[in-house]
Design an enzyme around this catalytic site. Structure first.
Site, short mmCIF file in Angstrom:
data_model
loop_
_atom_site.label_atom_id
_atom_site.label_comp_id
_atom_site.label_asym_id
_atom_site.label_seq_id
_atom_site.Cartn_x
_atom_site.Cartn_y
_atom_site.Cartn_z
N GLU A 172 55.11 77.28 29.49
CA GLU A 172 54.78 78.64 29.03
C GLU A 172 53.28 78.93 29.04
O GLU A 172 52.62 78.88 28.00
CB GLU A 172 55.33 78.88 27.63
CG GLU A 172 56.83 78.84 27.54
CD GLU A 172 57.38 79.50 26.27
OE1 GLU A 172 56.57 79.99 25.46
OE2 GLU A 172 58.60 79.54 26.12
N GLU A 359 64.52 75.78 28.16
CA GLU A 359 64.63 76.02 26.71
C GLU A 359 65.51 77.23 26.48
O GLU A 359 65.46 78.20 27.24
CB GLU A 359 63.27 76.33 26.07
CG GLU A 359 62.36 75.16 25.91
CD GLU A 359 61.06 75.52 25.18
OE1 GLU A 359 61.06 76.42 24.31
OE2 GLU A 359 60.03 74.90 25.51
C1 NOJ Z 1 58.85 78.04 23.43
C2 NOJ Z 1 57.93 76.88 23.27
O1 NOJ Z 1 57.85 76.17 24.45
C3 NOJ Z 1 58.29 75.97 22.11
O2 NOJ Z 1 57.23 75.12 21.89
C4 NOJ Z 1 58.64 76.79 20.90
O3 NOJ Z 1 58.85 76.02 19.77
C5 NOJ Z 1 59.85 77.64 21.21
N1 NOJ Z 1 59.49 78.56 22.28
C6 NOJ Z 1 60.34 78.49 20.04
O4 NOJ Z 1 59.38 79.38 19.67
#
Ligand code: NOJ
Length: 453
Positions: A172, A359
């Site tokens: 991200e 994710e």
């Molecule tokens: C994306 C991120 O990569 C991760 O680190 C984070 O905890 C989650 N989103 C939830 O916000």
């Protein structure tokens, strides 16, 4: 009475299920065995930055508990785990001497994963930039950080390439570019203009390119590499041609800083139109690096934005009404259709031909009930809806090959500190006990049967 059987909603054979987490959010041991300070360590120590003034010093103490964490994963039938390496553990100053204790730690961790028969999918960088690079060079504002990343990538792929075959370069980019330098709410927490935001994106993309290069050079046979992006996902208000066309345009507009240069290997007319005078002045060779061919695209899918065809077919973005369903993490509007449109637009707009959901999940303030059980029907509900959309997406021919649930256990949720839990397992921070939630046992059954149960 015999229970009725229902037709199974199976995923393709060989579909890759897993869970995900990241070093800074779970490891703790922030100063142990020579680890350097990260920008998040530094930021969290400034009062008022993080909910509850929480820091990353102990987190889930995974640094000392990885063996029992992997045993629990194994009990739940987890076969793949997406984890990240902490750059400041390996190179405490970012680009100086290698910390052998850091290298050894991840070897021990990988040994334990191997023993538990869990396949590692390693993210090289999940936001924990060595603070030394921020202090000395200005972090992602500088090409020196790109050079430092290139060396870090070489070091880790040389160290672990024999045993790690799945690499993700960056997680991200928006977090350490636009949110860090534009919004200014993440480290270094300085609000700058668009020009700086674009520059940090450019440097991040170059670092990604070096990650790909390092895997090609040192990854050995069968090594594969890609980027994990948090593309903003437009969801057409109606699944009919004009609105879908608007969503396609929106997908490029919303992701012009990341996916456009990555897939096109140049600044396109969309980029130039949107960046205007703040466009980056790229140097010769930058785009060869940025657009090095990868093996897959990782998408983190949590939410989406609704669009419809406006005047002249242009995308019109719709605001969420106040009562739109939302997780406790207030940014997480519950838009399961994003799980359909994210991969589908990545394929149709950019030609992504192998996609992993790296994710997906939901953040809530879970509390155990009187029996100590966490009955997280809300999380189960959302993930199930998302998986239903993913199934539909695959049925429609989109090449999604795997799914990683975020997260294995509750952990340090950045600005939200230890609130807004995303885990399948509950972390009791007082005792460091992990308690599988209802969703963990449900997800275990999905992984086991390869179908939506
Ligand atoms: C994306 C991120 O990569 C991760 O680190 C984070 O905890 C989650 N989103 C939830 O916000």
């Amino acid at each position: 009475m015999k229970a009725p059987t229902i037709p199974s909603c199976s995923f393709p054979r060989g579909f890759k299920w897993g869970v995900a987490a990241a070093a800074p959010q779970i490891e703790g041991a922030a100063r142990k065995d020579g680890k350097g300070e990260s920008v998040w360590d530094h930021f969290a120590r400034q009062p008022g930055r993080i909910t509850g003034n929480a820091n990353l010093d102990v987190a889930c103490d995974h640094y000392h508990r990885f063996a029992s964490d992997f045993a629990l994963m194994r009990d739940l039938g987890v076969r793949r785990y997406r984890l990240s390496l902490a750059w400041p553990r390996i190179l405490p100053n970012g680009d100086g001497a290698v910390n052998q204790a850091g290298i050894d730690f991840y070897h021990r961790l990988l040994d334990a994963m191997e023993a538990a028969e869990i396949e590692p999918w390693i993210t090289m960088f999940h936001w924990d930039l060595p603070q030394a690079l921020e202090s000395r060079y200005g972090g992602w504002r500088s090409r020196r950080t790109v050079d430092a990343f290139a060396r870090y990538a070489d070091v880790i792929v040389q160290a672990y390439g024999r045993r790690v075959k799945h690499w993700i370069t960056l997680n991200e980019m928006s977090s350490f570019t636009v949110l860090a330098h534009g919004v200014g709410e993440r480290p270094p927490g300085i609000k700058s203009g668009e020009e700086v935001v674009n520059l940090t994106y450019h440097h991040a993309l170059m670092a990604h390119g070096h990650g790909v290069r390092a895997v090609r050079e040192y990854g050995g046979r069968g090594a594969r590499v890609g980027l994990t992006d948090d593309a903003a996902i437009p969801v057409p208000i109606m699944e009919s041609p004009p609105h879908i066309a608007a969503a396609q345009k929106a997908f490029r507009e919303l992701n012009y800083r990341s996916l456009d240069p990555l897939f096109h290997g140049r600044f396109t007319s969309v980029y130039r139109r949107l960046a205007g005078p703040n466009a980056v002045r790229a140097q010769r060779g930058d785009f060869n690096l940025i657009s090095m061919p990868t093996d897959f695209l990782g998408l983190n899918v949590y939410t989406g934005v609704y669009v419809r065809a406006g005047r002249g077919g242009r995308p019109e973005y719709l605001d969420f009404p106040a009562s739109f369903p939302t997780a406790d993490a207030s940014w997480l509007r519950l838009v399961p259709q994003a799980m359909y449109w994210g991969p589908r637009l990545a394929q149709s707009v950019y030609g992504a031909d192998e996609i992993y959901i790296t994710e997906n999940g939901a953040g809530y303030d879970d509390v155990p009930n009187a029996d100590g059980e966490i009955v997280d029907l809300h999380r189960r509900q959302y993930i199930r809806q998302c998986l239903g959309e993913l199934h539909r997406c695959i049925q429609h021919g989109v090449p999604v090959k795997g799914y990683f649930c975020w997260s294995f256990m509750d952990n340090f949720e950045w600005l939200d500190g230890y609130t807004k839990r995303f885990g399948l397992c509950y972390t009791d921070y007082a005792t460091q006990r992990r308690i599988p939630k209802l969703s963990a046992n449900w997800y275990a059954e999905i992984m086991r049967t390869n179908s939506l149960v």
